[in-house]
Design a protein around this motif. Structure first.
Motif, PDB file in Angstrom:
ATOM      1  N   UNK A   1       0.687  -1.095  -0.032  1.00  0.00           N
ATOM      2  CA  UNK A   1       0.015   0.014  -0.149  1.00  0.00           C
ATOM      3  C   UNK A   1       0.896   1.195   0.046  1.00  0.00           C
ATOM      4  N   UNK A   2       0.728   1.769  -1.038  1.00  0.00           N
ATOM      5  CA  UNK A   2       1.570   3.141  -1.147  1.00  0.00           C
ATOM      6  C   UNK A   2       0.909   4.358  -0.374  1.00  0.00           C
ATOM      7  N   UNK A   3       1.434   5.188   0.537  1.00  0.00           N
ATOM      8  CA  UNK A   3       0.914   6.360   1.017  1.00  0.00           C
ATOM      9  C   UNK A   3       1.400   7.490   0.288  1.00  0.00           C
ATOM     10  N   UNK A   4       0.436   8.465   0.231  1.00  0.00           N
ATOM     11  CA  UNK A   4       0.722   9.708  -0.809  1.00  0.00           C
ATOM     12  C   UNK A   4       0.465  10.885  -0.048  1.00  0.00           C
ATOM     13  N   UNK A   5       0.836  12.019   0.040  1.00  0.00           N
ATOM     14  CA  UNK A   5       0.380  13.338   0.884  1.00  0.00           C
ATOM     15  C   UNK A   5      -1.356  13.809   0.359  1.00  0.00           C
ATOM     16  N   UNK A   6      -1.827  14.256   1.212  1.00  0.00           N
ATOM     17  CA  UNK A   6      -3.273  14.343   0.970  1.00  0.00           C
ATOM     18  C   UNK A   6      -3.289  15.538  -0.082  1.00  0.00           C
ATOM     19  N   UNK A   7      -2.482  16.459  -0.223  1.00  0.00           N
ATOM     20  CA  UNK A   7      -2.517  17.435  -1.279  1.00  0.00           C
ATOM     21  C   UNK A   7      -2.099  16.830  -2.623  1.00  0.00           C
ATOM     22  N   UNK A   8      -1.440  15.804  -2.775  1.00  0.00           N
ATOM     23  CA  UNK A   8      -1.098  15.209  -4.206  1.00  0.00           C
ATOM     24  C   UNK A   8      -2.450  14.504  -4.430  1.00  0.00           C
ATOM     25  N   UNK A   9      -3.149  14.123  -3.722  1.00  0.00           N
ATOM     26  CA  UNK A   9      -4.500  13.134  -3.926  1.00  0.00           C
ATOM     27  C   UNK A   9      -5.442  14.267  -4.487  1.00  0.00           C
ATOM     28  N   UNK A  10      -5.439  15.221  -3.613  1.00  0.00           N
ATOM     29  CA  UNK A  10      -6.456  16.277  -4.251  1.00  0.00           C
ATOM     30  C   UNK A  10      -6.086  16.914  -5.505  1.00  0.00           C
ATOM     31  N   UNK A  11      -5.000  17.215  -5.788  1.00  0.00           N
ATOM     32  CA  UNK A  11      -4.584  17.609  -7.058  1.00  0.00           C
ATOM     33  C   UNK A  11      -5.067  16.914  -8.249  1.00  0.00           C
ATOM     34  N   UNK A  12      -4.564  15.361  -7.848  1.00  0.00           N
ATOM     35  CA  UNK A  12      -5.080  14.556  -9.037  1.00  0.00           C
ATOM     36  C   UNK A  12      -6.534  14.429  -8.985  1.00  0.00           C
ATOM     37  N   UNK A  13      -7.104  14.559  -8.248  1.00  0.00           N
ATOM     38  CA  UNK A  13      -8.630  14.611  -8.123  1.00  0.00           C
ATOM     39  C   UNK A  13      -9.201  15.927  -9.063  1.00  0.00           C
ATOM     40  N   UNK A  60      -9.977   5.658   2.243  1.00  0.00           N
ATOM     41  CA  UNK A  60      -8.456   5.618   2.419  1.00  0.00           C
ATOM     42  C   UNK A  60      -8.133   5.130   3.719  1.00  0.00           C
ATOM     43  N   UNK A  61      -6.929   4.982   4.052  1.00  0.00           N
ATOM     44  CA  UNK A  61      -6.260   4.592   5.387  1.00  0.00           C
ATOM     45  C   UNK A  61      -5.433   5.759   5.644  1.00  0.00           C
ATOM     46  N   UNK A  62      -5.313   6.403   6.673  1.00  0.00           N
ATOM     47  CA  UNK A  62      -4.488   7.398   7.092  1.00  0.00           C
ATOM     48  C   UNK A  62      -3.271   6.918   8.021  1.00  0.00           C
ATOM     49  N   UNK A  63      -2.066   7.198   7.760  1.00  0.00           N
ATOM     50  CA  UNK A  63      -0.876   6.548   8.300  1.00  0.00           C
ATOM     51  C   UNK A  63      -0.489   7.724   9.485  1.00  0.00           C
ATOM     52  N   UNK A  64       0.504   7.254  10.467  1.00  0.00           N
ATOM     53  CA  UNK A  64       0.801   8.276  11.393  1.00  0.00           C
ATOM     54  C   UNK A  64       1.658   9.584  11.014  1.00  0.00           C
ATOM     55  N   UNK A  65       1.949   9.484   9.657  1.00  0.00           N
ATOM     56  CA  UNK A  65       2.394  11.037   8.998  1.00  0.00           C
ATOM     57  C   UNK A  65       1.251  11.654   8.249  1.00  0.00           C
ATOM     58  N   UNK A  66      -0.034  11.210   8.645  1.00  0.00           N
ATOM     59  CA  UNK A  66      -1.334  11.931   7.954  1.00  0.00           C
ATOM     60  C   UNK A  66      -1.125  11.798   6.342  1.00  0.00           C
TER      61      UNK A  66
END
Length: 100
Positions: A1-13, A60-66
């Motif tokens: 499972x690859x974790x990405x920053x929230x901002x990167x996902x928003x930009x893709x959306x 989505x699953x959120x990790x300890x680094x948000x």
């Protein structure tokens, strides 16, 4: 499972906003985000079409680094109608948009 920053996902959306408006006859579209329990996060779109508002999201699953990682590739449509029923299990975003 690859974790990405929230901002990167928003930009893709956000990138395909205009094409969704044109292709599916949407009146307005924005980003939907909702914090769930146990490190679950819902992200997708808030869509207005024909005077109704829908939330189309994936889990989505959120990790300890948000940072976020998709749990599955399924989409859910929620309506703002209190009597409306959620539709779940769409295997693609396009299938969910066609359902509107």
């Amino acid at each position: 499972m690859e974790y990405l920053p929230r901002e990167q996902i928003i930009q893709a959306l956000q990138e395909p906003f205009q094409s969704y408006v044109e292709k599916y006859g949407i009146d307005d579209i924005g980003i939907f985000e909702e914090e769930g329990q146990d490190n679950i996060y819902y992200m997708g779109y808030t869509v207005k079409k024909d005077g109704k508002t829908y939330h189309i999201h994936s889990t989505f699953r959120k990790d300890h680094e948000q940072e976020l990682a998709p749990i599955n590739n399924l989409w859910t449509i929620e309506t703002d109608d209190p009597d409306g029923k959620d539709s779940t299990g769409f295997t693609s975003l396009e299938n969910a948009f066609r359902e509107l």
